[in-house]
Every structure is written in C-alpha cells, then in structure tokens.
Design a protein around this motif. Structure first.
Motif, PDB file in Angstrom:
ATOM      1  N   UNK A  65       0.829  -1.212   0.000  1.00  0.00           N
ATOM      2  CA  UNK A  65       0.000   0.000   0.000  1.00  0.00           C
ATOM      3  C   UNK A  65       0.857   1.253   0.000  1.00  0.00           C
ATOM      4  N   UNK A  84       3.660  -1.298  -8.269  1.00  0.00           N
ATOM      5  CA  UNK A  84       2.425  -1.735  -8.919  1.00  0.00           C
ATOM      6  C   UNK A  84       2.150  -3.204  -8.655  1.00  0.00           C
ATOM      7  N   UNK A  85       2.651  -3.711  -7.559  1.00  0.00           N
ATOM      8  CA  UNK A  85       2.519  -5.139  -7.331  1.00  0.00           C
ATOM      9  C   UNK A  85       1.160  -5.530  -6.790  1.00  0.00           C
ATOM     10  N   UNK A  86       0.682  -6.678  -7.222  1.00  0.00           N
ATOM     11  CA  UNK A  86      -0.501  -7.237  -6.583  1.00  0.00           C
ATOM     12  C   UNK A  86       0.002  -8.211  -5.524  1.00  0.00           C
ATOM     13  N   UNK A  87      -0.820  -8.490  -4.537  1.00  0.00           N
ATOM     14  CA  UNK A  87      -0.395  -9.417  -3.492  1.00  0.00           C
ATOM     15  C   UNK A  87      -0.319 -10.821  -4.066  1.00  0.00           C
ATOM     16  N   UNK A  99     -12.107  -1.405   6.319  1.00  0.00           N
ATOM     17  CA  UNK A  99     -13.246  -0.629   5.820  1.00  0.00           C
ATOM     18  C   UNK A  99     -13.907  -1.352   4.653  1.00  0.00           C
ATOM     19  N   UNK A 116     -12.203 -10.334  -6.853  1.00  0.00           N
ATOM     20  CA  UNK A 116     -10.919  -9.673  -7.120  1.00  0.00           C
ATOM     21  C   UNK A 116      -9.728 -10.567  -6.805  1.00  0.00           C
ATOM     22  N   UNK A 117     -10.016 -11.735  -6.264  1.00  0.00           N
ATOM     23  CA  UNK A 117      -8.929 -12.664  -5.961  1.00  0.00           C
ATOM     24  C   UNK A 117      -8.700 -13.587  -7.141  1.00  0.00           C
ATOM     25  N   UNK A 164      -8.929 -15.518   1.279  1.00  0.00           N
ATOM     26  CA  UNK A 164      -7.764 -15.766   0.429  1.00  0.00           C
ATOM     27  C   UNK A 164      -6.971 -16.993   0.865  1.00  0.00           C
TER      28      UNK A 164
ATOM     29  N   UNK B   9     -12.246  -6.250 -12.146  1.00  0.00           N
ATOM     30  CA  UNK B   9     -12.477  -4.994 -11.415  1.00  0.00           C
ATOM     31  C   UNK B   9     -13.718  -4.299 -11.973  1.00  0.00           C
ATOM     32  N   UNK B  92     -13.468   5.661  -2.751  1.00  0.00           N
ATOM     33  CA  UNK B  92     -12.608   4.739  -1.987  1.00  0.00           C
ATOM     34  C   UNK B  92     -11.929   5.498  -0.840  1.00  0.00           C
ATOM     35  N   UNK B  96     -12.705   4.838   2.923  1.00  0.00           N
ATOM     36  CA  UNK B  96     -11.473   4.255   3.479  1.00  0.00           C
ATOM     37  C   UNK B  96     -11.206   2.858   2.966  1.00  0.00           C
ATOM     38  N   UNK B  97     -11.657   2.557   1.744  1.00  0.00           N
ATOM     39  CA  UNK B  97     -11.603   1.182   1.241  1.00  0.00           C
ATOM     40  C   UNK B  97     -10.427   0.896   0.297  1.00  0.00           C
ATOM     41  N   UNK B  98      -9.535   1.891   0.112  1.00  0.00           N
ATOM     42  CA  UNK B  98      -8.382   1.594  -0.749  1.00  0.00           C
ATOM     43  C   UNK B  98      -7.613   0.395  -0.212  1.00  0.00           C
ATOM     44  N   UNK B  99      -7.423   0.341   1.103  1.00  0.00           N
ATOM     45  CA  UNK B  99      -6.633  -0.764   1.661  1.00  0.00           C
ATOM     46  C   UNK B  99      -7.335  -2.102   1.410  1.00  0.00           C
ATOM     47  N   UNK B 100      -8.664  -2.096   1.485  1.00  0.00           N
ATOM     48  CA  UNK B 100      -9.413  -3.333   1.241  1.00  0.00           C
ATOM     49  C   UNK B 100      -9.262  -3.743  -0.220  1.00  0.00           C
ATOM     50  N   UNK B 101      -9.393  -2.774  -1.110  1.00  0.00           N
ATOM     51  CA  UNK B 101      -9.369  -3.048  -2.551  1.00  0.00           C
ATOM     52  C   UNK B 101      -7.982  -3.491  -3.020  1.00  0.00           C
ATOM     53  N   UNK B 102      -6.946  -2.853  -2.470  1.00  0.00           N
ATOM     54  CA  UNK B 102      -5.596  -3.110  -2.976  1.00  0.00           C
ATOM     55  C   UNK B 102      -4.884  -4.243  -2.240  1.00  0.00           C
ATOM     56  N   UNK B 103      -5.572  -4.898  -1.323  1.00  0.00           N
ATOM     57  CA  UNK B 103      -4.960  -6.075  -0.694  1.00  0.00           C
ATOM     58  C   UNK B 103      -5.619  -7.349  -1.210  1.00  0.00           C
ATOM     59  N   UNK B 104      -6.092  -7.294  -2.443  1.00  0.00           N
ATOM     60  CA  UNK B 104      -6.563  -8.516  -3.106  1.00  0.00           C
ATOM     61  C   UNK B 104      -5.519  -8.875  -4.181  1.00  0.00           C
ATOM     62  N   UNK B 105      -5.954  -9.584  -5.220  1.00  0.00           N
ATOM     63  CA  UNK B 105      -4.960 -10.043  -6.220  1.00  0.00           C
ATOM     64  C   UNK B 105      -4.806  -9.116  -7.401  1.00  0.00           C
ATOM     65  N   UNK B 106      -5.368  -7.920  -7.333  1.00  0.00           N
ATOM     66  CA  UNK B 106      -5.335  -7.031  -8.498  1.00  0.00           C
ATOM     67  C   UNK B 106      -4.362  -5.878  -8.280  1.00  0.00           C
ATOM     68  N   UNK B 107      -3.496  -5.661  -9.263  1.00  0.00           N
ATOM     69  CA  UNK B 107      -2.523  -4.573  -9.132  1.00  0.00           C
ATOM     70  C   UNK B 107      -3.205  -3.238  -9.441  1.00  0.00           C
ATOM     71  N   UNK B 108      -2.498  -2.161  -9.162  1.00  0.00           N
ATOM     72  CA  UNK B 108      -3.098  -0.828  -9.331  1.00  0.00           C
ATOM     73  C   UNK B 108      -3.479  -0.554 -10.778  1.00  0.00           C
TER      74      UNK B 108
END
Lengths: 343, 272
Positions: A65, A84-87, A99, A116-117, A164, B9, B92, B96-108
């Motif tokens: 992040x 630009x990494x995805x997990x 949230x 999204x996974x 996940x 997405x 987002x 406050x959902x950026x952290x939720x969205x960006x901690x999945x398997x999709x890159x920015x």
C-alpha cells in the motif's frame, strides 16, 4: 498483455515473510530505517512497538500500500514490486480498522472481494458464508455494513482475509474494538491458521497479548528494530519484576534487604507508602521467607509490573512517559488494565 | 496488468454501481426527462425558437432529440459524464476502502483500468439512454414526420433517424473526455464534490468562452466545441471538419487526463 508484478522463486525453506532493510520517509520524517522482519511458516510472529513506532507503516509497505524507499520484500518467496505489485496468492491481511462499502451487506462485500482474488484452481477457496461463520458474523451477513459496529467490521476484515486461504496473514492490532469474546475468537482463528502451517504477523502495542500469543517477535521503536528473536530470548533480557510490599515493619524489611547475601533483591520505599521490591522469583521467595523468620509480617505482596512489559517500556523509552500519563491512561485499547509503571 | 484482471475490477465496480440509488436516479432521469420535455412542448403554445430545430418540435418528432442534444451540450453532458467518473476513485477515500481493494490479487493498473472502463461505460450508457429516450419521446408524442435539416432539405424519416444517431454518437468523444477529466480530478483531489462539480464548472466556463472574442484556436481546443460538431451532419451536403477536429481534441484530453491520473494513483502511498 500480461506482465508479472511479482517475481516468485521456489519458496523451499525460505521464511514466509522476508523483509530486509526496509526504509520509508514521509517528507522530512524518516518513518522506517532499515527494518528487517522475518516470519516463518507455522509461527505467530509479534510485531510490537508503541504508538507511532512505525508498525502500521511497515504493514502497509509489506502489503504494497505504501512504496518503500529501499529494501527488499519477499512474501511466500515472491518478490513484490513496490510500485504496482498485486499481493501474491496466499497473502492476506488488513491494517488498522478494515473498511468496506457501507451500502452493501457483509456477505455482498465479501462476494465482490472474492471476485478480485485470483483463482488458479489449485487451492479451493472458502466461500463467503464459511468465513462469515468462522468469525461469528453469520447472523449479520445480510445487514448493510453501515449498521455494523467497529468490532463487527474488525471481524469482517478477518473474514475478508480468510477468503484468500492465507499462508501469510498480516493482522494490525486485530483485537482493537473487540469485546473479550471477540478478541478470544480472533486469537483462536490465528492459532488455528498457524497450526495449519500459516505464518501470522500480529501487530500490537500490547506486550501481554504478544507474549501470550507469539513464539517470536520483533520490537520496533521510532522506525528501528530494537529487538528481534524469540519470547524466551526476550525473557532472558527482562529485568526483575517489581512488586509492591507492605509489612508490619517496613524499616526492618529495608534493613534486612540491605544485609542479605545471595540473590539480589532491591528494596526501596514507595511513593505511595510501603515498599517496592525488585527481584527475580527465587530471590523474592527467599526474601519473603527471611522476613517471616525475622518476625516481620508480610501484609500485602502484589506484582506491579510484568517483567517483559518492564523491558518493553525500557526498550521503547516509554516508561517515564507512561508514568507521567497517570493511572487514567493505563487502560489499553483492548480494555485490559495495564500495571502501573515504577521508575 | 492483465485484461481478465481489469475486467474483474469492472464487474465489481458495476455491481457496486448497481447497488447505489444514485445510479438508478441518473438513468431514470435520462429516460424520463425527454418524455417530460416532449409532452410539455406539445401542450404549450410557445416554442424554443432560439434553439436549433426548436421551431420544428411540433412538426417533426425527430426535432425533439436534436433540441435535447443542443440543450444537453451546455451542462448536462459534463454532469452526466462526471457523476460516476468523478466519484469512482474518491469514493474509496471517502469510505477508506483503498486498503481493502488493494490487498486482493489485483494490481493498481488493473484497478485503474477497471474503474476507468466502468466510468466510461456509464457515461456512454447515459448518452445512449438520453438519445434513445429522446427519439422515442419525439416519435411517440409528436410523430415520425420528415425533418427539415439546417440547409432546408426535407429528410425522410429513415434518413433523419440515421443523421440523429450519428449526431448523438458524435458527442460520445467529448463526453468521454469529460469523464477522463472527472477521473483525474477525483484521483487528484480525493473529493467527490470536486470530481463531479469541477468538470461541470469547467464545461460552463468553456461554453462561456464561445461568447468571448478570443483566439479561434483556443476555442477549437476546448472540449465543448466538439459538442456542436454534429451541426455539420444535418447540413446538405454534410461537412465533417469540426467533427474530426472535435474528436482529435477530445482524444487528446482523454489521453492526457488518464495518463496523469494513472501516474498519480500508481505513485500514491495509501497511508490512511
């Protein structure tokens, strides 16, 4: 058109998490300075530090992040692109209070996140219903998240991470906002995942919680690692516990401590009356027996600080500050009453 | 970045939009407004004579979509184009959902592409809904009479319908350019009010420039100029110069805005 954002190598015996020399600066403020964090599979690893130590920033860097300025991060053997990494698959977690979209139900939020996974077919993912049940939210699954309490959102955050099938799970102060039963459930889920072979990184500012849960820990303060190792190794560094002592004759008790040979016992008058005794368990036992033999009755003997907590406060330089805050500030965010700190 | 990742997405963003009252209200307004306008024109005695095709709204139902098109260019298209694009990213931040969205398997990149695709798709949908509803309102309430074009030539119903479809299609590029501007403002300011409101203000300011005696080149470089390019399609013979330059300007705005927005999102530290 597919570009890999993560570079994976065979995990082999590699740690589940390998973060080396991670540094991050926000403007003029150096938030992380060459932080190393290593967590092994099948272990609960505590990330400990006072508020503002850099724990959450470190978690954000590890989850992609926040861009790190330097250092390397490998999650489950995969190098993570800092911009630009995805997990990688099998990595999950949340930072601070999770949230969600307030106009959607808990179940709908999870269903969308599951889209999204990545699904490689090799790992069977749990469904939203299953993870909601695991975190005790089945009865509230169809309610809009706008009506959730902070504790319920915390549980939903854990459920989103469990979707996940994590083999490396980051939890940032996961028991914040939870009632005691909720906190117990979250700890149970973390222990189960560890038992199944996952690595869990548990960030907290509560030494007692980390001591209870974690086999290994890293303590950071002001963006630097000040301890990394096992809880046993930390125990060896810990100072003697401090006890409050009230006797029938405090002057005689002080005098007896000064005359004693053998294991060290440090006794001093306390500000609020009585005595403060700083001693290892064996020495304290011997001292109490000696008091009895000398005809000095022990009326009150109670532990005022845990030894690891004392060490934590000493290491992080929080002791003086905490004492200055006074008794009202000593209840931590989980509602547990922290022991008074003795200078 | 992968196409399936971006589409995943987009699917999620569409599902989120479908669950919001705002989306339904905007689409309903696009469908209902032309009918309300056509019905009002039919019953009232005066006509919007200062508007292109305004004099013909009682003579040919095909004039209705053209009057609506002319009016929408003032501020409706900028508003419709930014109502989703200006909120999709800043929402987002609000939740406050950026952290939720960006901690999945999709890159920015995939998140950005998926969101932009959703915003563009919604803008195109509103333009299409407004166009279809305007044509339907005109034909059903006034009738499918032939239309007199800007050169005074009588266009049979089928030909009029073709030209109207092309005219509405011609406003898609500038509408999408406004969407890209809204996306940029949403990413840059992290505020939905700015993301939705500023493109409308920008649109009105550009329209005002038409009244100022400024350099012609600047007027041509404004997105709003492309909203009037359809006039050439309803002349005999049709002329396409403004249409082509309008498309070029719109494409330039779209690319520049999206590139800047992508760069900002990619570099951003999600620290709150």
């Amino acid at each position: 058109m597919r570009a890999r954002s993560v570079a994976c190598v065979s995990a082999g015996e590699r740690p589940a998490l390998e973060a080396l020399a991670v540094a991050k600066r926000f403007g003029n403020r150096q938030v992380l300075s060459g932080v190393d964090l290593i967590a092994q599979s099948g272990r609960l690893h505590g990330l400990l530090g006072p508020n503002g130590a850099g724990k959450t920033t470190l978690m954000r860097v590890l989850l992609g992040l926040v861009r790190r300025d330097s250092g390397t991060v490998r999650l489950l053997g995969c190098g993570v692109n800092p911009t630009n990494g995805s997990l990688p698959d099998g990595v999950a977690g949340f930072v601070e209070t999770p949230a969600f979209y307030p106009y959607l139900s808990g179940r709908r939020n999870l269903a969308l996140l599951a889209h999204l996974d990545r699904h490689d077919g090799a790992v069977r993912r749990p469904g939203a219903g299953h993870v909601l049940e695991q975190v005790g939210l089945s009865g509230h699954a169809e309610i809009a998240v706008a009506h959730y309490s902070a504790g319920m959102r915390q549980r939903l955050g854990l459920a989103a991470a469990l979707l996940r099938s994590p083999r490396l799970l980051f939890l940032d102060e996961p028991t914040n906002s939870l009632d005691p039963a909720g906190a117990r459930d979250v700890r149970a889920v973390a222990r189960r995942l560890v038992h199944e072979g996952a690595a869990v990184v548990w960030s907290s500012h509560d030494m007692a919680e980390v001591e209870e849960l974690c086999a290994t820990l890293t303590i950071i303060n002001r963006g630097c690692v000040i301890f990394a190792g096992t809880v046993d190794e930390l125990q060896k560094l810990a100072p003697a516990s401090v006890h409050s002592l009230r006797t029938s004759d405090d002057r005689a008790a002080l005098s007896l401590a000064a005359q004693r040979q053998g294991p060290h016992v440090k006794v001093a008058p306390a500000r609020d009356g009585g005595l403060e005794v700083s001693a290892a368990t064996d020495a304290l036992d011997a001292y109490v027996i000696a008091l009895g033999c000398a005809g000095v009755a022990v009326r009150v003997l109670e532990r005022r600080t845990r030894s690891l907590e004392s060490l934590f406060l000493e290491l992080t330089g929080s002791a003086g500050r905490r004492e200055a805050l006074g008794p009202a500030s000593r209840a931590d965010s989980s509602g547990r009453q922290a022991a008074p700190v003795v200078s | 970045m992968s196409v399936p990742g971006s589409l995943a997405v987009t699917r999620v963003e569409c599902a989120k939009l479908a669950a919001q009252l705002k989306t339904h209200l905007v689409l309903a307004a696009c469908v209902i407004s032309p009918f309300a306008f056509a019905a009002a024109m039919r019953v009232q005695s005066s006509l919007p004579e200062d508007t292109l095709f305004g004099r013909c709204v009682k003579e040919s139902g095909f004039a209705v979509p053209l009057v609506v098109l002319g009016f929408a260019a003032l501020w409706v298209f900028p508003a419709l184009s930014s109502v989703v694009g200006g909120d999709l990213f800043s929402a987002e931040d609000r939740y406050g959902t950026w952290t939720t969205l960006l901690t999945r398997s999709r890159c920015r990149s995939e998140v950005f592409a998926g969101k932009v695709l959703t915003a563009m798709g919604f803008s195109a949908l509103t333009v299409a809904a407004l166009a279809a509803s305007s044509v339907a309102a005109g034909v059903l309430i006034v009738g499918p009479q032939p239309l007199v074009d800007l050169s005074g030539t009588l266009l049979p119903s089928a030909q009029a319908l073709n030209r109207i479809a092309l005219a509405w299609a011609s406003v898609l590029p500038p509408a999408l350019a406004f969407t890209a501007l809204a996306v940029l403002l949403s990413v840059a300011t992290r505020s939905s009010a700015a993301g939705i409101g500023l493109p409308v203000v920008a649109g009105l300011t550009m329209q005002l420039y038409a009244f100022v005696d400024g350099p012609e080149l600047i007027r041509r470089l404004l997105i709003t100029s492309a909203f009037g390019a359809w006039h050439g399609l309803l002349a005999e013979p049709p002329f396409y110069g403004p249409l082509i330059s309008g498309m070029a300007v719109s494409t330039a705005y779209l690319l520049v805005c999206l590139l800047i927005a992508y760069g900002m999102l990619r570099r951003r530290d999600i620290s709150r």
